[in-house]
Write an enzyme that holds these catalytic residues in place. Structure first.
Site, PDB file in Angstrom:
ATOM      1  N   ASP A  60      -4.661   0.179  -6.279  1.00  0.00           N
ATOM      2  CA  ASP A  60      -4.361   0.445  -4.863  1.00  0.00           C
ATOM      3  C   ASP A  60      -4.853  -0.699  -3.996  1.00  0.00           C
ATOM      4  OD1 ASP A  60      -3.721   1.570  -2.437  1.00  0.00           O
ATOM      5  OD2 ASP A  60      -5.341   3.036  -2.441  1.00  0.00           O
ATOM      6  N   ASP A 103       0.840  -1.201   0.000  1.00  0.00           N
ATOM      7  CA  ASP A 103       0.000   0.000   0.000  1.00  0.00           C
ATOM      8  C   ASP A 103       0.865   1.236   0.000  1.00  0.00           C
ATOM      9  OD1 ASP A 103      -2.163   1.682   0.138  1.00  0.00           O
ATOM     10  OD2 ASP A 103      -2.631   1.278   2.221  1.00  0.00           O
ATOM     11  N   GLU A 144      -2.675  10.207  -0.242  1.00  0.00           N
ATOM     12  CA  GLU A 144      -3.940   9.458  -0.325  1.00  0.00           C
ATOM     13  C   GLU A 144      -4.409   9.064   1.066  1.00  0.00           C
ATOM     14  OE1 GLU A 144      -6.506   5.823  -0.391  1.00  0.00           O
ATOM     15  OE2 GLU A 144      -4.536   6.030   0.484  1.00  0.00           O
TER      16      GLU A 144
HETATM   17 ZN   LIG Z   1      -3.644   2.666  -0.491  1.00  0.00          ZN
END
Ligand SMILES: [Zn+2]
Length: 472
Positions: free
Chosen positions: A352, A291, A325
């Site tokens: 993502d 991530d 993000e």
């Molecule tokens: Zn992410």
């Protein structure tokens, strides 16, 4: 011998004629998509990109010096990989940083608990908070509690997140983390703890951003590891439980994050854009491999293969590596800064969700029966990917504001069974990535991006023409 060769030649001709006559011949575009796919499967570039990012920079918490270094590095990598119009865009935001995070049971039986502060959490007083807990097995039970019923208490929510293939339980349970602290504060709580939004049974807590509401006091908030949430449930079943909690995060206003982007200029309709994105920032606990370093490697790796084609595909391909993000700044900032671009973005997609294999894809609304999707489905089938019957209604948090402004999206579904074992923990490190699975992703994204950029379909019009039931 000669006879066998003749028969083979005749059969080949027959198959070719048959497939052309029945209308199933693949287009030249599909042939190039297949070549990109096969090249991606053997290419080590994406892995090296991810290995370098996670090794030489490591964690990339938004607005930190490390994130800025990652943006500068990504900018130079995009230039080296042959992209045009490579640049960084600033995102104004505060810098939130973790401090001490300590929790322990002080009564009835002193013992340490594993917690991690939620992103954006305020601090406890330096000496900490000592208070009794009120434990809710379900988030809805907290919401049903009356104002004042939690006065002076630490609210604890231990609702469990189910393990599911597409990860959709995360979105469903997300309010526990995002909204729980303010809901608890409205009822009088002085601090908030919740079971990590995670599917593992390790003593690692999963962080993630929380959002305070304006009409509630801001109270310190943290996630408990799964085994520690279990422990509190058992203790609370036996009687009163008192905790000690220390969180010392800090917030500095007027800092900045960066979004990095680059393009492959279209050869026929360069004003039309196919936007593919991922996010460059990460949480601070691990090195942001799943991530979302993986997503960065996937979209850059895919577009890089297309950049080498002559001529370029018809539409412009824009790769966007969003900053911030995790703190929820990137998507809104990008949509605002690129307001004038929005009508020109023909299609958008985001990666993502780690680097496990893609098993299906969702066509843009109204596009399932187009030659583009037929070519894409045929190209992706050997990778074990099928066309999901549902239309793509979202494709990632960073492009959600673009989607809301009318940009059509396409979505890849990855195997997410173990994604939330690792997500937002100290365990988010490079060893969790399988290079071959990463390449399967790059192969699929290269084929999808190429075919979308080569297609002249008006996805907005297809969406408008689709029945209303397909648009929700
Ligand atoms: Zn992410």
């Amino acid at each position: 011998m000669l006879g066998t060769r003749l028969i083979v030649a005749a059969l080949t001709a027959l198959i070719a004629a048959g497939s052309a006559a029945s209308g199933f011949a693949q287009s030249d575009d599909a042939a190039i998509a297949r070549q990109l796919r096969d090249k991606a499967l053997k290419d080590a570039w994406g892995w090296r990109f991810l290995e370098t990012l996670t090794t030489t920079i490591g964690q990339r918490l938004a607005a930190t010096e490390a994130e800025a270094r990652a943006a500068a590095w990504a900018e130079s990598e995009l230039k080296k990989a042959g992209f045009e119009n490579v640049h960084r865009e600033v995102i104004a935001m505060p810098l939130w940083q973790r401090g001490r995070e300590e929790a322990s049971v002080i009564a009835p039986s002193p013992q340490r608990l594993i917690v991690t502060a939620l992103g954006g959490s305020v601090a406890t007083p330096p000496a900490g908070i000592d208070a009794e807990i009120v434990l809710f097995h379900l988030y809805s039970e907290l919401l049903a509690a009356t104002p004042g019923s939690l006065n002076g208490k630490i609210a604890v929510v231990t609702e469990r997140m189910p393990r599911v293939m597409d990860g959709s339980s995360y979105g469903a349970l997300n309010p526990i983390r995002r909204l729980g602290p303010s809901e608890a504060a409205k009822r009088g709580a002085v601090a908030y703890l919740h079971r990590s939004l995670g599917t593992d049974n390790h003593r690692l807590a999963h962080t993630g951003a929380t959002n305070y509401e304006d009409d509630a006091p801001k109270i310190p908030a943290a996630a408990l590891s799964n085994p520690d949430a279990d422990q509190l449930e058992r203790l609370a079943a036996r009687g009163k439980v008192k905790l000690h909690l220390v969180l010392t995060p800090t917030t500095q206003e007027n800092e900045q994050s960066w979004t990095v982007s680059g393009e492959i200029k279209g050869s026929a309709t360069p004003d039309e854009i196919v936007l593919i994105g991922a996010h460059l920032d990460s949480w601070d606990l691990g090195t942001g491999a799943i991530d979302d370093g993986a997503g960065d490697a996937i979209v850059v790796g895919a577009a890089r293969l297309i950049a080498g084609l002559k001529p370029h595909p018809k539409r412009t391909i824009r790769v966007v590596l969003f900053g911030a993000e995790e703190m929820n700044y990137a998507g809104p900032a990008y949509a605002k800064a690129h307001d004038a671009d929005i009508p020109h973005i023909a299609l958008a997609a985001e990666s993502d969700f780690g680097a496990r294999k893609i098993y299906s894809f969702l066509a843009p609304v109204g596009a399932a029966k187009t030659p583009f999707i037929r070519d894409l489905a045929d190209t992706l089938s050997p990778l074990g990917i099928f066309l999901n019957a549902a239309p793509a209604l979202n494709s990632g948090d960073d492009i959600a504001p673009l989607r809301a402004a009318g940009v059509p999206v396409i979505a890849m579904r990855q195997n997410g069974l173990d994604y939330f074992d690792i997500h937002h923990t100290a365990d988010d490190t490079l060893d969790k990535i399988d290079p071959q699975e990463l390449n399967q992703n790059i192969a699929a994204w290269a084929a999808m991006t190429y075919l979308a950029a080569q297609s002249q379909l008006d996805f907005r019009k297809l969406a408008t023409d689709a029945p209303a039931s397909a648009q929700r």
